[in-house]
Scaffold this motif. Structure first.
Motif, PDB file in Angstrom:
ATOM      1  N   ASP A  28       0.826  -1.196   0.000  1.00 51.88           N
ATOM      2  CA  ASP A  28       0.000   0.000   0.000  1.00 51.88           C
ATOM      3  C   ASP A  28       0.869   1.257   0.000  1.00 51.88           C
ATOM      4  O   ASP A  28       2.014   1.247   0.470  1.00 51.88           O
ATOM      5  CB  ASP A  28      -0.903  -0.011   1.237  1.00 51.88           C
ATOM      6  N   ARG A  37       2.077  -1.694   4.869  1.00 56.47           N
ATOM      7  CA  ARG A  37       0.682  -2.148   4.765  1.00 56.47           C
ATOM      8  C   ARG A  37       0.524  -3.027   3.523  1.00 56.47           C
ATOM      9  O   ARG A  37       0.990  -2.668   2.433  1.00 56.47           O
ATOM     10  CB  ARG A  37      -0.265  -0.955   4.685  1.00 56.47           C
ATOM     11  N   LEU A  39      -1.938  -5.240   0.847  1.00 50.17           N
ATOM     12  CA  LEU A  39      -3.255  -5.257   0.239  1.00 50.17           C
ATOM     13  C   LEU A  39      -3.560  -6.651  -0.284  1.00 50.17           C
ATOM     14  O   LEU A  39      -2.747  -7.252  -0.996  1.00 50.17           O
ATOM     15  CB  LEU A  39      -3.320  -4.247  -0.917  1.00 50.17           C
ATOM     16  N   MET A  76      -6.446  -5.704   7.777  1.00 45.69           N
ATOM     17  CA  MET A  76      -5.282  -5.349   6.963  1.00 45.69           C
ATOM     18  C   MET A  76      -3.993  -5.795   7.638  1.00 45.69           C
ATOM     19  O   MET A  76      -3.703  -5.385   8.763  1.00 45.69           O
ATOM     20  CB  MET A  76      -5.226  -3.833   6.711  1.00 45.69           C
ATOM     21  N   PRO A 354      -9.819  -0.455   8.661  1.00 45.13           N
ATOM     22  CA  PRO A 354      -8.381  -0.502   8.969  1.00 45.13           C
ATOM     23  C   PRO A 354      -7.970   0.675   9.847  1.00 45.13           C
ATOM     24  O   PRO A 354      -8.766   1.573  10.119  1.00 45.13           O
ATOM     25  CB  PRO A 354      -7.734  -0.416   7.588  1.00 45.13           C
TER      26      PRO A 354
END
Length: 491
Positions: A28, A37, A39, A76, A354
């Motif tokens: 991300d 992060r 995805l 997440m 998230p």
């Protein structure tokens, strides 16, 4: 990465753990040294919620985070980097091997990431090879040779569970679970997954033992609500060696009910529903998620999920409470994790899912049964109630900072009301080391606390019944709105 500490079948389903390992994850744009992060698909959970730790199944009672943890913040995954939090309240099903952490600094938004399960032996062998190369980095090598760090990775045949050992309790001591948290960390958990101050005292006693007996191979130890995360150097002290020593120590901690623990009473200002918290919510609505059940106002969400009549009831409870500091480093930089001593002040919420990408420095929030002060500007997931003065001062300015962090474990935190304008002036004084803070020396005895609970049990039970009923209503509303549609729960 190494599987653990929180895996199948306790937290994720077996299929969910395999999906985590077989997915090609995207990186991300909101990624940094605090965390990368990822995805991809939602996790497949083995439980419906986190109980007192929060409504979402990713929520747990706060525990230490290993560097490189795959932290499931709601749905997440975030791989925690070297600037990430040392303590938090989310499930971590895997930890990046120490020898592989350098790769976290190479990923960019739009890249792909695979999580490859290793055994402890694989991780230790790879780290030994890395150390050998680094030790020879200035030597002349003939012929020229290069480390094969980017060679094809060898996957373990199976994704082993994260539990290394479990010692069953008896009438005098709770069960103790020892969990793998990468190849440099060992997580020790006491008792059931519940908020129990007796367990927290055992954590404190073990923390003292660890610092006195594990020697120079001990790097750090982080106290959680019911757990201790032990970090080792991997050479003078390995996780296997630490496990053997700590198992013996846990059996000899004894009865802590009459022991006296220093407990200062610290009075801090709180700007209720501060404009900085409103700005963070607006950024979340416009940049992360507009349809979250806790938006547009976290305090109204806290009222609803706890079955209170008005938001003034939320305010009254927060200002009446005495919050016992259970840990430091929750979120970042000396940030206290605290819970009210009186269960009737123990508001329960869930964390953002998230997580936010921005939180103002020293915002105050509630997540699960816990309160946190954000030590610095950054991401976050607790439900806002206000903002206070700095709890971190790197330069140790002023009489209250004999170390960079203001608070200590077992301090009692109490709030007094100030306006947003007054808080700005107080923050300027605190930053210059000139703010007078009222601090009273006191002590905490578990036996005294247990007598208080017994004397007020009917009232406490009534408060909890109302709270649990409202929690159930909120959960059903989430289900009706499709919040749990993608959860794959074990029967």
């Amino acid at each position: 990465m190494l599987v653990g500490p929180h895996t199948a079948p306790e937290f994720l389903t077996e299929a969910g753990l395999l999906a985590l390992l077989r997915t090609t994850w995207g990186v991300d744009a909101n990624s940094a040294r605090t965390g990368v992060r990822l995805l991809g698909p939602k996790p497949r959970w083995a439980r419906p919620d986190g109980g007192d730790a929060g409504l979402h199944p990713s929520n747990i009672h706060d525990t230490g985070y290993a560097i490189g943890s795959v932290d499931l913040t709601g749905d997440m995954p975030i791989v925690l980097g070297p600037d990430g939090p040392s303590l938090g309240g989310f499930v971590c099903p895997a930890v990046v091997a120490a020898s592989e952490r350098w790769k976290l600094g190479q990923v960019r938004p739009g890249d792909s990431v695979r999580l490859v399960p290793w055994s402890l032996a694989q991780a230790e062998a790879a780290d030994a090879k890395r150390q050998a190369w680094l030790g020879r980095v200035t030597d002349r090598i003939e012929p020229v040779a290069r480390p094969s760090w980017n060679a094809a990775l060898v996957r373990n045949d199976t994704a082993a569970g994260g539990v290394l050992a479990r010692d069953h309790g008896d009438g005098t001591a709770p069960e103790v679970t020892f969990r793998q948290a990468g190849d440099r960390f060992l997580l020790v958990e006491f008792g059931a997954m519940a908020l129990d101050l007796q367990l927290r005292l055992r954590v404190q006693a073990l923390d003292r033992w660890v610092h006195r007996h594990l020697g120079p191979g001990l790097v750090d130890a982080t106290t959680g609500v019911r757990s201790l995360l032990i970090q080792v150097d991997g050479r003078r002290l390995t996780t296997t060696m630490a496990l053997a020593a700590v198992r013996e120590a846990c059996a000899d901690l004894g009865d802590l009910a009459e022991e006296s623990f220093p407990s200062r009473i610290v009075h801090l200002p709180l700007s209720w529903d501060d404009p900085a918290t409103r700005e963070a919510i607006d950024r979340y609505v416009n940049g992360v998620r507009a349809d979250a059940p806790w938006c547009p106002w976290n305090i109204e969400f806290i009222r609803r999920i706890n079955g209170l009549e008005t938001t003034d009831d939320v305010r009254r409870i927060v200002f009446d409470a005495s919050y016992l500091v259970l840990g430091l480093g929750d979120v970042y930089l000396g940030a206290p994790l605290a819970t009210p001593l009186d269960p009737r002040h123990r508001l329960v919420t869930t964390k953002y899912n998230p997580a936010r990408t921005w939180t103002a420095e020293n915002s105050v929030g509630i997540g699960g049964s816990y309160l946190c002060i954000y030590g610095m500007e950054g991401p976050g997931g607790y439900q806002f109630v206000g903002r206070t003065v700095q709890v971190w001062n790197r330069d140790g300015l002023g009489p209250h900072f004999d170390q960079p962090w203001l608070l200590r474990p077992f301090d009692q935190l109490r709030w007094y009301d100030v306006s947003a304008e007054e808080l700005l002036d107080l923050r300027a004084q605190q930053g210059a080391g000139q703010l007078p803070i009222r601090i009273e020396e006191s002590s905490f005895h578990l036996s005294d606390h247990e007598r208080f609970l017994a004397a007020n049990q009917p009232s406490i039970d009534g408060f909890r019944a109302t709270q649990q009923a409202a929690f159930a209503v909120e959960r059903q509303a989430w289900a009706d709105a499709g919040e749990f549609d993608d959860l794959e729960l074990a029967p």
